[in-house]
Design a protein around this motif. Structure first.
Motif, PDB file in Angstrom:
ATOM      1  N   SER A   7       0.853  -1.189   0.000  1.00 51.07           N
ATOM      2  CA  SER A   7       0.000   0.000   0.000  1.00 51.07           C
ATOM      3  C   SER A   7       0.884   1.233   0.000  1.00 51.07           C
ATOM      4  N   GLY A   8       0.256   2.380  -0.194  1.00 54.97           N
ATOM      5  CA  GLY A   8       0.978   3.640  -0.128  1.00 54.97           C
ATOM      6  C   GLY A   8       1.259   4.281  -1.469  1.00 54.97           C
ATOM      7  N   GLY A   9       0.925   3.589  -2.549  1.00 58.61           N
ATOM      8  CA  GLY A   9       1.136   4.173  -3.856  1.00 58.61           C
ATOM      9  C   GLY A   9       0.151   5.293  -4.136  1.00 58.61           C
ATOM     10  N   GLY A  10       0.367   5.955  -5.263  1.00 56.29           N
ATOM     11  CA  GLY A  10      -0.529   7.034  -5.644  1.00 56.29           C
ATOM     12  C   GLY A  10       0.065   7.888  -6.729  1.00 56.29           C
ATOM     13  N   LEU A  11      -0.580   9.019  -6.961  1.00 60.21           N
ATOM     14  CA  LEU A  11      -0.133   9.989  -7.954  1.00 60.21           C
ATOM     15  C   LEU A  11       0.636  11.093  -7.232  1.00 60.21           C
ATOM     16  N   VAL A  12       1.828  11.371  -7.714  1.00 62.70           N
ATOM     17  CA  VAL A  12       2.665  12.379  -7.079  1.00 62.70           C
ATOM     18  C   VAL A  12       3.398  13.161  -8.154  1.00 62.70           C
ATOM     19  N   GLN A  13       3.663  14.419  -7.884  1.00 61.03           N
ATOM     20  CA  GLN A  13       4.404  15.249  -8.833  1.00 61.03           C
ATOM     21  C   GLN A  13       5.896  14.934  -8.772  1.00 61.03           C
ATOM     22  N   PRO A  14       6.604  15.191  -9.842  1.00 62.07           N
ATOM     23  CA  PRO A  14       8.061  15.020  -9.808  1.00 62.07           C
ATOM     24  C   PRO A  14       8.667  15.799  -8.640  1.00 62.07           C
ATOM     25  N   GLY A  15       9.605  15.158  -7.969  1.00 63.21           N
ATOM     26  CA  GLY A  15      10.198  15.760  -6.784  1.00 63.21           C
ATOM     27  C   GLY A  15       9.491  15.418  -5.493  1.00 63.21           C
ATOM     28  N   GLY A  16       8.330  14.817  -5.610  1.00 61.94           N
ATOM     29  CA  GLY A  16       7.553  14.474  -4.424  1.00 61.94           C
ATOM     30  C   GLY A  16       8.014  13.188  -3.770  1.00 61.94           C
ATOM     31  N   SER A  17       7.277  12.802  -2.725  1.00 59.75           N
ATOM     32  CA  SER A  17       7.636  11.626  -1.932  1.00 59.75           C
ATOM     33  C   SER A  17       6.429  10.731  -1.707  1.00 59.75           C
ATOM     34  N   LEU A  18       6.711   9.463  -1.546  1.00 60.71           N
ATOM     35  CA  LEU A  18       5.724   8.477  -1.138  1.00 60.71           C
ATOM     36  C   LEU A  18       6.399   7.465  -0.222  1.00 60.71           C
ATOM     37  N   ARG A  19       5.596   6.867   0.647  1.00 60.15           N
ATOM     38  CA  ARG A  19       6.095   5.800   1.498  1.00 60.15           C
ATOM     39  C   ARG A  19       5.244   4.556   1.270  1.00 60.15           C
ATOM     40  N   LEU A  20       5.864   3.537   0.744  1.00 58.20           N
ATOM     41  CA  LEU A  20       5.172   2.280   0.507  1.00 58.20           C
ATOM     42  C   LEU A  20       5.320   1.369   1.724  1.00 58.20           C
ATOM     43  N   SER A  21       4.290   0.583   1.953  1.00 59.73           N
ATOM     44  CA  SER A  21       4.321  -0.404   3.032  1.00 59.73           C
ATOM     45  C   SER A  21       4.027  -1.785   2.468  1.00 59.73           C
ATOM     46  N   CYS A  22       4.651  -2.766   3.049  1.00 63.62           N
ATOM     47  CA  CYS A  22       4.427  -4.166   2.699  1.00 63.62           C
ATOM     48  C   CYS A  22       4.140  -4.903   4.001  1.00 63.62           C
ATOM     49  N   VAL A  23       2.898  -5.280   4.182  1.00 63.43           N
ATOM     50  CA  VAL A  23       2.491  -5.955   5.411  1.00 63.43           C
ATOM     51  C   VAL A  23       2.324  -7.443   5.137  1.00 63.43           C
ATOM     52  N   ALA A  24       2.966  -8.237   5.951  1.00 59.82           N
ATOM     53  CA  ALA A  24       2.910  -9.689   5.788  1.00 59.82           C
ATOM     54  C   ALA A  24       1.967 -10.311   6.804  1.00 59.82           C
ATOM     55  N   SER A  25       1.275 -11.318   6.371  1.00 61.96           N
ATOM     56  CA  SER A  25       0.444 -12.109   7.275  1.00 61.96           C
ATOM     57  C   SER A  25       0.642 -13.573   6.930  1.00 61.96           C
ATOM     58  N   GLY A  26       0.502 -14.416   7.953  1.00 64.15           N
ATOM     59  CA  GLY A  26       0.686 -15.840   7.723  1.00 64.15           C
ATOM     60  C   GLY A  26       2.130 -16.284   7.796  1.00 64.15           C
ATOM     61  N   ILE A  27       3.049 -15.334   7.903  1.00 64.78           N
ATOM     62  CA  ILE A  27       4.464 -15.653   8.060  1.00 64.78           C
ATOM     63  C   ILE A  27       5.068 -14.680   9.057  1.00 64.78           C
ATOM     64  N   ASN A  28       6.231 -15.050   9.571  1.00 68.53           N
ATOM     65  CA  ASN A  28       7.028 -14.111  10.342  1.00 68.53           C
ATOM     66  C   ASN A  28       8.023 -13.488   9.369  1.00 68.53           C
ATOM     67  N   VAL A  29       7.762 -12.244   8.969  1.00 69.28           N
ATOM     68  CA  VAL A  29       8.591 -11.623   7.939  1.00 69.28           C
ATOM     69  C   VAL A  29      10.038 -11.493   8.399  1.00 69.28           C
ATOM     70  N   GLY A  30      10.255 -11.573   9.692  1.00 68.98           N
ATOM     71  CA  GLY A  30      11.616 -11.512  10.212  1.00 68.98           C
ATOM     72  C   GLY A  30      12.482 -12.678   9.791  1.00 68.98           C
ATOM     73  N   ASN A  31      11.882 -13.721   9.284  1.00 63.52           N
ATOM     74  CA  ASN A  31      12.627 -14.880   8.812  1.00 63.52           C
ATOM     75  C   ASN A  31      13.079 -14.750   7.360  1.00 63.52           C
ATOM     76  N   TYR A  32      12.787 -13.609   6.749  1.00 64.46           N
ATOM     77  CA  TYR A  32      13.073 -13.436   5.330  1.00 64.46           C
ATOM     78  C   TYR A  32      13.755 -12.103   5.045  1.00 64.46           C
ATOM     79  N   ALA A  33      14.645 -12.112   4.050  1.00 64.21           N
ATOM     80  CA  ALA A  33      15.003 -10.857   3.415  1.00 64.21           C
ATOM     81  C   ALA A  33      13.802 -10.440   2.571  1.00 64.21           C
ATOM     82  N   VAL A  34      13.634  -9.156   2.401  1.00 62.09           N
ATOM     83  CA  VAL A  34      12.492  -8.660   1.629  1.00 62.09           C
ATOM     84  C   VAL A  34      12.977  -7.697   0.555  1.00 62.09           C
ATOM     85  N   GLY A  35      12.484  -7.886  -0.628  1.00 64.20           N
ATOM     86  CA  GLY A  35      12.833  -7.010  -1.730  1.00 64.20           C
ATOM     87  C   GLY A  35      11.643  -6.228  -2.234  1.00 64.20           C
TER      88      GLY A  35
END
Length: 127
Positions: A7-35
């Motif tokens: 989540s966190g995507g959207g429309l932004v002007q050049p030079g702007g900022s966004l923060r994407l999030s990746c939420v995991a369920s069903g696993i312990n994300v700490g057991n994985y590298a994430v790309g």
């Protein structure tokens, strides 16, 4: 059931900022590298950034180095991608994915080397 939700995507002007999030369920994300990967229309999916299981090592695609920052909060089972100084060429659908690696390892290898994938979130940089 294993699930990754971006989540966190959207429309932004050049030079702007966004923060994407990746939420995991069903696993312990700490057991994985994430790309984080992205795919623009008509182009192949490409690796953008990766963070180690420990959170202490990161790797970036050259074109985003210095503008994007990957981080993780294992207690929240979440990985983030802070994107600053966005450019038109950053426009793409962004995905997160997991990979089994040693605790301090990172990788931006082929997408096929990564396991679970989310559905992605669209980032559009346009004036």
């Amino acid at each position: 059931q294993l699930q990754l939700v971006e989540s966190g995507g959207g429309l932004v002007q050049p030079g702007g900022s966004l923060r994407l999030s990746c939420v995991a369920s069903g696993i312990n994300v700490g057991n994985y590298a994430v790309g984080w990967f992205r795919q623009a229309p008509g182009k192949e999916r490409e690796g953008v950034s990766c963070i180690s299981r420990s959170g202490t090592f990161t790797k970036y695609k050259d074109s985003v180095e210095g503008r994007f920052t990957i981080s993780r909060d294992n207690a929240k089972n979440t990985v983030y991608l802070q994107m600053n100084s966005l450019k038109h060429e950053d426009t793409a659908r962004y995905y997160c994915a997991t990979k089994i690696l040693n605790y301090y390892s990172v990788s931006l290898s082929q997408p096929a080397d990564f396991g679970s994938w989310g559905q992605g979130t669209q980032v559009t940089v346009s004036s």
